[in-house]
Design an enzyme around this catalytic site. Structure first.
Site, PDB file in Angstrom:
ATOM      1  N   GLU A 198      -3.385  -5.495  -6.842  1.00 52.71           N
ATOM      2  CA  GLU A 198      -4.660  -5.381  -6.149  1.00 52.71           C
ATOM      3  C   GLU A 198      -5.443  -6.700  -6.180  1.00 52.71           C
ATOM      4  O   GLU A 198      -6.258  -6.962  -5.287  1.00 52.71           O
ATOM      5  CB  GLU A 198      -5.524  -4.288  -6.797  1.00 52.71           C
TER       6      GLU A 198
ATOM      7  N   ASP B 129       0.824  -1.206   0.000  1.00 50.13           N
ATOM      8  CA  ASP B 129       0.000   0.000   0.000  1.00 50.13           C
ATOM      9  C   ASP B 129       0.857   1.255   0.000  1.00 50.13           C
ATOM     10  O   ASP B 129       0.432   2.297  -0.519  1.00 50.13           O
ATOM     11  CB  ASP B 129      -0.962  -0.020   1.189  1.00 50.13           C
TER      12      ASP B 129
ATOM     13  N   GLU C  23      -5.531   3.980  -0.590  1.00 53.16           N
ATOM     14  CA  GLU C  23      -4.204   3.416  -0.321  1.00 53.16           C
ATOM     15  C   GLU C  23      -3.565   4.097   0.893  1.00 53.16           C
ATOM     16  O   GLU C  23      -2.942   3.437   1.743  1.00 53.16           O
ATOM     17  CB  GLU C  23      -3.293   3.566  -1.545  1.00 53.16           C
TER      18      GLU C  23
ATOM     19  N   HIS D  39     -10.779  -1.686  -6.385  1.00 54.15           N
ATOM     20  CA  HIS D  39      -9.563  -1.292  -7.099  1.00 54.15           C
ATOM     21  C   HIS D  39      -9.279  -2.235  -8.268  1.00 54.15           C
ATOM     22  O   HIS D  39      -8.822  -1.804  -9.329  1.00 54.15           O
ATOM     23  CB  HIS D  39      -8.361  -1.286  -6.139  1.00 54.15           C
TER      24      HIS D  39
ATOM     25  N   HIS E 110      -5.235   2.809   3.992  1.00 53.80           N
ATOM     26  CA  HIS E 110      -4.744   1.484   4.358  1.00 53.80           C
ATOM     27  C   HIS E 110      -3.415   1.581   5.112  1.00 53.80           C
ATOM     28  O   HIS E 110      -3.204   0.886   6.115  1.00 53.80           O
ATOM     29  CB  HIS E 110      -4.567   0.617   3.112  1.00 53.80           C
TER      30      HIS E 110
ATOM     31  N   GLU F 181     -10.027  -3.247  -1.975  1.00 54.66           N
ATOM     32  CA  GLU F 181      -9.228  -3.844  -3.049  1.00 54.66           C
ATOM     33  C   GLU F 181     -10.116  -4.411  -4.147  1.00 54.66           C
ATOM     34  O   GLU F 181      -9.746  -4.408  -5.329  1.00 54.66           O
ATOM     35  CB  GLU F 181      -8.317  -4.950  -2.505  1.00 54.66           C
TER      36      GLU F 181
ATOM     37  N   TYR G 297      -2.566   0.244   8.968  1.00 52.30           N
ATOM     38  CA  TYR G 297      -1.458  -0.611   9.401  1.00 52.30           C
ATOM     39  C   TYR G 297      -0.679   0.056  10.541  1.00 52.30           C
ATOM     40  O   TYR G 297      -0.235  -0.622  11.484  1.00 52.30           O
ATOM     41  CB  TYR G 297      -0.517  -0.904   8.242  1.00 52.30           C
TER      42      TYR G 297
END
EC number: 1.17.4.1
Length: 346
Positions: free
Chosen positions: A188, A91, A121, A225, A124, A222, A128
């Site tokens: 993706e 990402d 992105e 995407h 994401h 995703e 994390y």
């Protein structure tokens, strides 16, 4: 090899406003976001879906995960760290590379769609970071970020992906644009999925449910995407058929196979036969199933003979919009308003 036209200007007062002259690349746009009369309806629809799918990482509780992380088996923790490190990288590179593609896309509705995609992105990456801060002990967080420095397998995967995007950045030709779009598509649509399945397998055992819920949201993004770049590639084939020579088609199909081979090797390395409820062999079958799906969607023959999905239970995790509460009943997760749009049609 002919180079692309110059990167589009921020404002082009001599640009075309004619709907019929819009092009995915190589058009002459004003760069005014004229969205009331779009040419590429799929881009408008996917933008709407992605906006409806808005979510906030910090709303997922991770307190139990922090306790359970310390209780994972050595093999589970080893795989958790590597799977997390790899999705962090993917990402990150997607967030950095997407603007380079957007600079050459000349249809405003597709630019809008890709801008929302790029926000995903970044979101994401934020999720994390939230997982690391909430779940992983402080002294181990930098280790996970830096795993690629010492794990040869991880470094080689990261390097291959980055080089594919760098090729277009260094030499922005039409053909390299197509290759970069295919790299996005397989990233993706294939590269994330053994990681997704691993986190879901832990959750099925009652472990790391909060992390798996974060992954559910990311997985849902995703899916949209994949649809974005599937439509871009199929649209380019219609608009610029001369680009898709037999050699380029062979190379694109080979990219799908290479992605699948990389992902299967990664599954064997990270999971093998060491994780309860999952195995490298099962994951390899799942990757083959995905690769065949992705190939068919672009008009290619499947690579693995229409391989069946050996872990259909994964669908109960990824199909988030079909339920009012998440799979683990930890919290309401379906932000999206109801929609009749079928992603398969996109």
């Amino acid at each position: 090899m002919e180079r692309l036209a110059e990167r589009k200007r921020l404002f082009n007062e001599h640009g075309e406003r004619d709907w019929g002259k819009r092009r995915i690349i190589g058009g002459n746009p004003t760069n005014i976001m004229e969205l009331t009369n779009v040419k590429y309806e799929w881009a408008q629809k996917l933008s709407d879906i992605m906006l409806r799918n808005f979510w906030i990482p910090e709303e997922v509780p991770l307190l139990d995960d922090a306790k359970q992380y310390l209780e994972l088996t050595a093999d589970e923790q080893w795989a958790y760290d590597r799977m997390l490190s790899f999705v962090i990288f993917m990402d990150s590179i997607l967030t950095v590379s997407m603007p380079n593609l957007i600079n050459y896309v000349t249809a405003p509705e597709i630019n809008m769609c890709l801008s929302i995609h790029n926000f995903h992105e970044a979101l994401h990456s934020k999720s994390y970071g939230y997982v690391l801060e909430s779940v992983v002990p402080a002294e181990r967080r930098q280790y996970i970020y830096d795993l690629w420095r010492e794990d040869r397998q991880l470094l080689e995967r990261n390097r291959y992906i980055a080089n594919t995007f760098q090729l277009f950045a260094d030499n922005p030709t039409d053909e390299h644009f197509v290759r970069a779009c295919m790299a996005q598509y397989v990233l993706e649509g294939i590269y994330f999925y053994s990681g997704f399945a691993f986190f879901y397998a832990l959750a099925r055992m009652g472990k790391m449910k909060g992390t798996a819920t974060e992954i559910q949201f990311i997985n849902r993004d995703e899916i949209t995407h994949v649809a974005v770049f599937q439509n871009i590639l199929n649209g380019l084939r219609q608009e610029r058929p001369q680009l898709f020579t037999p050699q380029l088609d062979a190379d694109l199909r080979a990219m799908i196979r290479q992605a699948a081979e990389h992902e299967m090797a990664w599954a064997a390395y990270c999971v093998g036969n060491r994780i309860q409820g999952l195995s490298g062999e099962v994951l390899q079958g799942y990757v083959k199933h995905l690769a065949d799906q992705r190939a068919r969607a672009l008009g290619f023959e499947p690579l693995y003979g229409n391989h069946p999905n050996p872990i259909k239970w994964v669908e109960s995790f990824s199909n988030l919009n079909q339920t009012k509460a998440d799979f683990f009943e930890t919290r309401v997760t379906n932000y999206a308003k109801s929609t009749n749009i079928d992603l398969d049609d996109l």
